[in-house]
Write a protein that holds these residues in place. Structure first.
Motif, PDB file in Angstrom:
ATOM      1  N   ILE A  64       0.703  -1.124   0.110  1.00  0.00           N
ATOM      2  CA  ILE A  64       0.143   0.017  -0.144  1.00  0.00           C
ATOM      3  C   ILE A  64       0.967   1.183  -0.075  1.00  0.00           C
ATOM      4  N   LEU A  65       0.703   2.222  -1.212  1.00  0.00           N
ATOM      5  CA  LEU A  65       1.573   3.348  -1.104  1.00  0.00           C
ATOM      6  C   LEU A  65       0.548   4.481  -0.953  1.00  0.00           C
ATOM      7  N   ARG A  66       1.128   5.638  -0.597  1.00  0.00           N
ATOM      8  CA  ARG A  66       0.528   6.910  -0.584  1.00  0.00           C
ATOM      9  C   ARG A  66       1.141   7.744  -1.511  1.00  0.00           C
ATOM     10  N   VAL A  67       0.679   8.323  -2.615  1.00  0.00           N
ATOM     11  CA  VAL A  67       1.227   9.309  -3.661  1.00  0.00           C
ATOM     12  C   VAL A  67       0.527  10.646  -3.640  1.00  0.00           C
ATOM     13  N   ARG A  68       1.247  11.688  -3.431  1.00  0.00           N
ATOM     14  CA  ARG A  68       0.813  12.812  -3.300  1.00  0.00           C
ATOM     15  C   ARG A  68       1.531  13.864  -4.187  1.00  0.00           C
ATOM     16  N   LEU A  69       0.816  14.406  -5.099  1.00  0.00           N
ATOM     17  CA  LEU A  69       1.440  15.370  -6.204  1.00  0.00           C
ATOM     18  C   LEU A  69       0.819  16.742  -5.932  1.00  0.00           C
ATOM     19  N   GLU A  70       1.697  17.933  -5.381  1.00  0.00           N
ATOM     20  CA  GLU A  70       0.894  18.887  -4.855  1.00  0.00           C
ATOM     21  C   GLU A  70       1.448  20.177  -5.407  1.00  0.00           C
ATOM     22  N   ARG A  71       0.474  21.193  -5.633  1.00  0.00           N
ATOM     23  CA  ARG A  71       0.965  22.544  -5.853  1.00  0.00           C
ATOM     24  C   ARG A  71       1.386  23.262  -4.580  1.00  0.00           C
ATOM     25  N   VAL A  72       2.432  23.824  -4.327  1.00  0.00           N
ATOM     26  CA  VAL A  72       2.677  24.539  -3.108  1.00  0.00           C
ATOM     27  C   VAL A  72       3.103  26.013  -3.467  1.00  0.00           C
ATOM     28  N   VAL A  73       2.468  27.010  -2.791  1.00  0.00           N
ATOM     29  CA  VAL A  73       2.569  28.336  -3.039  1.00  0.00           C
ATOM     30  C   VAL A  73       2.933  29.104  -1.888  1.00  0.00           C
ATOM     31  N   SER A  74       2.935  28.460  -0.942  1.00  0.00           N
ATOM     32  CA  SER A  74       3.304  28.972   0.491  1.00  0.00           C
ATOM     33  C   SER A  74       4.171  28.230   1.305  1.00  0.00           C
ATOM     34  N   ASP A  75       4.789  28.796   2.366  1.00  0.00           N
ATOM     35  CA  ASP A  75       5.930  28.190   3.082  1.00  0.00           C
ATOM     36  C   ASP A  75       4.938  27.029   3.689  1.00  0.00           C
ATOM     37  N   MET A  76       5.708  26.019   3.817  1.00  0.00           N
ATOM     38  CA  MET A  76       5.252  24.462   4.651  1.00  0.00           C
ATOM     39  C   MET A  76       6.412  23.706   5.093  1.00  0.00           C
ATOM     40  N   CYS A  77       6.172  23.126   6.193  1.00  0.00           N
ATOM     41  CA  CYS A  77       7.128  22.295   6.748  1.00  0.00           C
ATOM     42  C   CYS A  77       8.846  23.190   6.712  1.00  0.00           C
ATOM     43  N   CYS A  78       8.351  24.197   7.704  1.00  0.00           N
ATOM     44  CA  CYS A  78       9.684  25.130   7.551  1.00  0.00           C
ATOM     45  C   CYS A  78      10.748  24.786   8.279  1.00  0.00           C
ATOM     46  N   ARG A  79      10.407  23.772   9.407  1.00  0.00           N
ATOM     47  CA  ARG A  79      11.365  23.140  10.398  1.00  0.00           C
ATOM     48  C   ARG A  79      12.109  22.093   9.775  1.00  0.00           C
ATOM     49  N   PHE A  80      13.469  22.009  10.134  1.00  0.00           N
ATOM     50  CA  PHE A  80      14.051  20.404   9.711  1.00  0.00           C
ATOM     51  C   PHE A  80      13.250  19.593  10.608  1.00  0.00           C
ATOM     52  N   HIS A  81      13.250  18.141   9.951  1.00  0.00           N
ATOM     53  CA  HIS A  81      12.561  17.338  10.931  1.00  0.00           C
ATOM     54  C   HIS A  81      13.024  15.892  10.322  1.00  0.00           C
ATOM     55  N   ILE A  82      12.496  14.900  10.883  1.00  0.00           N
ATOM     56  CA  ILE A  82      12.487  13.361  10.415  1.00  0.00           C
ATOM     57  C   ILE A  82      11.064  12.822  10.339  1.00  0.00           C
ATOM     58  N   ASP A  83      10.828  12.269   9.085  1.00  0.00           N
ATOM     59  CA  ASP A  83       9.276  11.848   9.075  1.00  0.00           C
ATOM     60  C   ASP A  83       9.049  10.460  10.010  1.00  0.00           C
ATOM     61  N   CYS A  84       7.968  10.205  10.546  1.00  0.00           N
ATOM     62  CA  CYS A  84       7.671   8.964  11.258  1.00  0.00           C
ATOM     63  C   CYS A  84       7.109   8.072  10.276  1.00  0.00           C
TER      64      CYS A  84
END
Length: 173
Positions: A64-84
């Motif tokens: 099972i996969l999750r695929v996301r293609l998105e248009r980004v026009v503002s700041d998002m995830c501005c902090r350095f992180h590691i995904d869970c």
């Protein structure tokens, strides 16, 4: 390096103000849904997304996969992180690439646009706090209007849906 027709389709995705094309399910289901959502002049972009989903599936074995293609026009995830999660695939088709650091943000590096980056998350069996790579989205608000936005692909593995069906949404932005 991307084929010119994939670049054109990605720029069109940004210009047409799509918000996000997102699907969760089996590889076959994702292939069907992405092909349907990104048809016509967008077909080259769909084929690239599908090819990367197939590669991700071959690398990880996730059913099972999750695929996301998105248009980004503002700041998002501005902090350095590691995904869970165990492994995330990212590709920026348009705009600045993903920023990353291996020294807690003291040195910031940027992935070239169109490059594919694979990032281990905290659920990777080999994950350790030492040698980790942090990442973030590049800030768009500090670009002085030079950047019109980004087109970002994210692929990761996920637990199966209870009913076994793929779930997809297309959000207009």
């Amino acid at each position: 390096m991307l084929a010119p027709e994939v670049r054109r389709a990605a720029r069109l995705f940004l210009a047409r103000r799509y918000g996000c094309v997102s699907y969760r399910g089996s590889l076959a289901g994702i292939e069907h849904e992405v092909t349907h959502a990104l048809c016509g002049v967008m077909a080259p972009l769909a084929q690239d997304v599908i090819a990367l989903a197939r590669r991700y599936n071959a690398i990880t074995g996730h059913e099972i996969l999750r695929v996301r293609l998105e248009r980004v026009v503002s700041d998002m995830c501005c902090r350095f992180h590691i995904d869970c999660l165990d492994l995330r695939l990212l590709r920026t088709y348009v705009g600045p690439g993903v920023q990353w650091s291996d020294d807690d943000g003291a040195t910031v590096r940027q992935t070239p646009r169109e490059a594919v980056i694979l990032l281990k998350g905290t659920h990777d069996p080999q994950w350790a706090a030492t040698g980790r790579i942090l990442h973030r989205s590049p800030p768009l608000s500090t670009s002085n209007g030079a950047v019109q936005g980004r087109v970002l692909l994210t692929i990761d593995g996920t637990d199966p849906c209870p009913d076994g069906m793929s779930r997809g949404t297309v959000a207009e932005g």
